[in-house]
Design a protein around this motif. Structure first.
Motif, PDB file in Angstrom:
ATOM      1  N   TYR A 104      26.353   4.035   3.556  1.00 13.95           N
ATOM      2  CA  TYR A 104      26.320   3.621   2.289  1.00 13.95           C
ATOM      3  C   TYR A 104      25.309   4.356   1.429  1.00 13.95           C
ATOM      4  CZ  TYR A 104      27.862  -1.007   3.985  1.00 13.95           C
ATOM      5  OH  TYR A 104      28.606  -1.948   4.240  1.00 13.95           O
ATOM      6  N   LYS A 105      26.108   5.458   0.980  1.00 10.75           N
ATOM      7  CA  LYS A 105      25.168   6.695   0.351  1.00 10.75           C
ATOM      8  C   LYS A 105      24.448   6.196  -0.943  1.00 10.75           C
ATOM      9  CE  LYS A 105      27.922  10.187   2.582  1.00 10.75           C
ATOM     10  NZ  LYS A 105      28.800  11.314   2.531  1.00 10.75           N
ATOM     11  N   LYS A 106      25.217   5.669  -1.818  1.00 15.23           N
ATOM     12  CA  LYS A 106      24.778   5.125  -3.171  1.00 15.23           C
ATOM     13  C   LYS A 106      23.586   4.209  -2.941  1.00 15.23           C
ATOM     14  CE  LYS A 106      28.914   5.893  -5.896  1.00 15.23           C
ATOM     15  NZ  LYS A 106      29.878   6.589  -4.593  1.00 15.23           N
ATOM     16  N   GLU A 107      23.772   3.385  -1.878  1.00 13.42           N
ATOM     17  CA  GLU A 107      22.610   2.311  -1.813  1.00 13.42           C
ATOM     18  C   GLU A 107      21.446   3.103  -1.246  1.00 13.42           C
ATOM     19  OE1 GLU A 107      26.080   2.095  -0.933  1.00 13.42           O
ATOM     20  OE2 GLU A 107      26.430   0.337  -2.549  1.00 13.42           O
ATOM     21  N   SER A 108      21.664   4.010  -0.368  1.00 14.17           N
ATOM     22  CA  SER A 108      20.509   4.670   0.438  1.00 14.17           C
ATOM     23  C   SER A 108      19.724   5.631  -0.961  1.00 14.17           C
ATOM     24  CB  SER A 108      21.009   5.796   1.101  1.00 14.17           C
ATOM     25  OG  SER A 108      19.925   6.604   1.658  1.00 14.17           O
TER      26      SER A 108
ATOM     27  N   ARG B 139       0.880  -1.355   0.043  1.00 13.41           N
ATOM     28  CA  ARG B 139      -0.134  -0.091  -0.116  1.00 13.41           C
ATOM     29  C   ARG B 139       1.054   1.182   0.020  1.00 13.41           C
ATOM     30  NH1 ARG B 139      -5.450  -0.521   1.252  1.00 13.41           N
ATOM     31  NH2 ARG B 139      -6.072  -2.746   1.820  1.00 13.41           N
ATOM     32  N   THR B 140       0.391   2.413  -0.578  1.00 10.08           N
ATOM     33  CA  THR B 140       1.166   3.555  -1.009  1.00 10.08           C
ATOM     34  C   THR B 140       1.777   4.100   0.430  1.00 10.08           C
ATOM     35  OG1 THR B 140       0.030   4.074  -2.853  1.00 10.08           O
ATOM     36  CG2 THR B 140       1.406   5.668  -2.023  1.00 10.08           C
ATOM     37  N   PRO B 141       1.107   4.329   1.416  1.00 12.39           N
ATOM     38  CA  PRO B 141       1.670   4.782   2.724  1.00 12.39           C
ATOM     39  C   PRO B 141       2.468   3.912   3.285  1.00 12.39           C
ATOM     40  CG  PRO B 141      -0.821   5.276   2.785  1.00 12.39           C
ATOM     41  CD  PRO B 141      -0.450   4.234   1.751  1.00 12.39           C
ATOM     42  N   VAL B 142       2.094   2.874   3.365  1.00 16.69           N
ATOM     43  CA  VAL B 142       3.178   1.664   4.039  1.00 16.69           C
ATOM     44  C   VAL B 142       4.358   1.502   3.180  1.00 16.69           C
ATOM     45  CG1 VAL B 142       3.602  -0.608   4.767  1.00 16.69           C
ATOM     46  CG2 VAL B 142       1.289   0.244   5.018  1.00 16.69           C
ATOM     47  N   SER B 143       4.587   1.419   1.845  1.00 14.46           N
ATOM     48  CA  SER B 143       5.564   1.371   1.012  1.00 14.46           C
ATOM     49  C   SER B 143       6.390   2.557   1.107  1.00 14.46           C
ATOM     50  CB  SER B 143       5.097   0.903  -0.376  1.00 14.46           C
ATOM     51  OG  SER B 143       4.305   2.239  -1.034  1.00 14.46           O
ATOM     52  N   VAL B 144       5.835   3.857   1.118  1.00 12.08           N
ATOM     53  CA  VAL B 144       6.600   4.894   1.420  1.00 12.08           C
ATOM     54  C   VAL B 144       7.556   5.053   2.692  1.00 12.08           C
ATOM     55  CG1 VAL B 144       6.538   7.484   1.512  1.00 12.08           C
ATOM     56  CG2 VAL B 144       5.154   6.524   0.023  1.00 12.08           C
ATOM     57  N   VAL B 145       6.797   4.651   3.697  1.00  6.65           N
ATOM     58  CA  VAL B 145       7.546   4.623   4.877  1.00  6.65           C
ATOM     59  C   VAL B 145       8.714   3.352   4.959  1.00  6.65           C
ATOM     60  CG1 VAL B 145       7.302   3.972   7.503  1.00  6.65           C
ATOM     61  CG2 VAL B 145       5.570   5.472   6.196  1.00  6.65           C
ATOM     62  N   MET B 146       8.440   2.342   4.531  1.00 10.05           N
ATOM     63  CA  MET B 146       9.443   1.288   4.204  1.00 10.05           C
ATOM     64  C   MET B 146      10.569   1.721   3.451  1.00 10.05           C
ATOM     65  SD  MET B 146       8.573  -2.827   3.398  1.00 10.05           S
ATOM     66  CE  MET B 146       8.210  -2.254   1.645  1.00 10.05           C
ATOM     67  N   VAL B 147      10.543   2.574   2.564  1.00 13.03           N
ATOM     68  CA  VAL B 147      11.471   2.925   1.559  1.00 13.03           C
ATOM     69  C   VAL B 147      12.332   3.779   2.248  1.00 13.03           C
ATOM     70  CG1 VAL B 147      12.071   4.219  -0.549  1.00 13.03           C
ATOM     71  CG2 VAL B 147      10.503   2.238  -0.720  1.00 13.03           C
ATOM     72  N   ILE B 148      11.478   4.858   2.782  1.00 12.77           N
ATOM     73  CA  ILE B 148      12.400   6.045   3.811  1.00 12.77           C
ATOM     74  C   ILE B 148      13.240   5.545   4.823  1.00 12.77           C
ATOM     75  CG2 ILE B 148      11.978   7.880   5.145  1.00 12.77           C
ATOM     76  CD1 ILE B 148       9.672   8.719   3.389  1.00 12.77           C
TER      77      ILE B 148
ATOM     78  N   THR C 218       8.783  -5.656  -7.173  1.00 15.52           N
ATOM     79  CA  THR C 218       9.920  -6.094  -8.293  1.00 15.52           C
ATOM     80  C   THR C 218      10.980  -4.963  -7.911  1.00 15.52           C
ATOM     81  OG1 THR C 218       8.418  -7.149  -9.360  1.00 15.52           O
ATOM     82  CG2 THR C 218      10.343  -6.641 -10.327  1.00 15.52           C
ATOM     83  N   VAL C 219      10.708  -3.637  -7.960  1.00 14.79           N
ATOM     84  CA  VAL C 219      11.553  -2.669  -8.022  1.00 14.79           C
ATOM     85  C   VAL C 219      12.331  -2.534  -6.524  1.00 14.79           C
ATOM     86  CG1 VAL C 219      11.977  -0.031  -8.175  1.00 14.79           C
ATOM     87  CG2 VAL C 219      10.648  -1.330  -9.772  1.00 14.79           C
ATOM     88  N   PHE C 220      11.651  -2.464  -5.540  1.00 15.55           N
ATOM     89  CA  PHE C 220      12.134  -2.281  -4.131  1.00 15.55           C
ATOM     90  C   PHE C 220      12.880  -3.611  -3.677  1.00 15.55           C
ATOM     91  CE2 PHE C 220      12.061  -3.032   0.447  1.00 15.55           C
ATOM     92  CZ  PHE C 220      12.587  -1.918   1.067  1.00 15.55           C
ATOM     93  N   PHE C 221      12.414  -4.831  -3.879  1.00  9.63           N
ATOM     94  CA  PHE C 221      13.063  -5.992  -3.640  1.00  9.63           C
ATOM     95  C   PHE C 221      14.431  -6.310  -4.539  1.00  9.63           C
ATOM     96  CE2 PHE C 221       9.378  -6.579  -0.806  1.00  9.63           C
ATOM     97  CZ  PHE C 221       9.837  -6.679   0.350  1.00  9.63           C
ATOM     98  N   GLY C 222      14.083  -5.821  -5.739  1.00  4.36           N
ATOM     99  CA  GLY C 222      14.989  -6.028  -6.883  1.00  4.36           C
ATOM    100  C   GLY C 222      16.235  -5.287  -6.452  1.00  4.36           C
TER     101      GLY C 222
END
Length: 224
Positions: free
Chosen positions: A89-93, A69-78, A143-147
């Motif tokens: 790990y700046k490039k990885e971040s 879900r959009t709110p959850v995925s945004v928080v997870m990414v941040i 796919t994008v995040f876990f990839g």
């Protein structure tokens, strides 16, 4: 050995070939969905998967889908991006943060194709959905995040081999389960899921090209 040498020698050509193949496949699938109604294959696969409904599996699939879900995925990414940044790990971040663009890409394609969601007269709806159906935004994000996480795991030399295998297995499992859950819950058709995966893979390959190209000197931090 000959195969490895061939792959190393022609990796640029092979990379471009894969990109072009995936791009053409996505365009063809998009055109098929845009110009034709829901196909028998989509309905058949949805009904086959939904025959396996159980209370426990319902809960698991809802939980798996909740992460997309959009709110959850945004928080997870941040949070993930900040964790890498705190470990220097700046490039990885930055790579992880860039996965948020998948939401914009997915929404744009949804508006362009404008495919209706599965309806209750055709499948069992276990989740309320909004926006259009193609491609699956959940599958695109997973796919994008876990990839992206897989790319990072492969590139960081400080991670032990056994841990790499374990982490990559988890990431691949999340991509598969995320795709399965969307059909199981009646939120998407099979071709929506395939479209999200193809588009997500394209994004990961392009992100990986810039990430690997700019990461010749891998950080020498302690193991994760």
């Amino acid at each position: 050995m000959k195969l490895i040498t061939f792959l190393q020698t022609n990796k640029s050509v092979l990379f471009r070939s894969v990109l072009i193949t995936l791009f053409i496949a996505f365009i063809l699938l998009s055109c098929l969905i845009f110009f034709t109604p829901t196909k028998y294959l989509d309905i058949h696969i949805s009904r086959e998967i939904q025959e396996k409904h159980t209370p426990g599996l319902n809960t698991l699939m809802i939980w798996i889908s909740w992460l997309g879900r959009t709110p959850v995925s945004v928080v997870m990414v941040i949070i993930s991006s900040l964790c890498f940044l705190l470990m220097s790990y700046k490039k990885e971040s930055l790579l992880i943060l860039s996965t948020l663009l998948s939401g914009v890409i997915g929404l744009g394609m949804k508006m362009l194709i404008n495919r209706p969601r599965p309806s209750k007269d055709l499948v069992i709806l276990l989740e309320e959905t909004k926006y259009q159906s193609f491609p699956s935004g959940h599958v695109l994000f997973y796919t994008v995040f876990f990839g992206a996480l897989i790319l990072i795991i492969l590139r960081l030399k400080k991670i032990k081999y056994t841990l790499k295998i374990f982490l990559i297995t988890i990431c691949l499992s999340m991509i598969f389960l995320g795709a399965f859950s969307r059909i199981y819950l009646g939120a998407h058709w099979f071709t929506d899921v395939v479209g999200g995966f193809i588009l997500g893979t394209l994004c990961v390959l392009l992100m990986g090209y810039f990430y690997v190209g700019n990461s010749r000197n891998i950080s020498e931090n302690e193991p994760l």
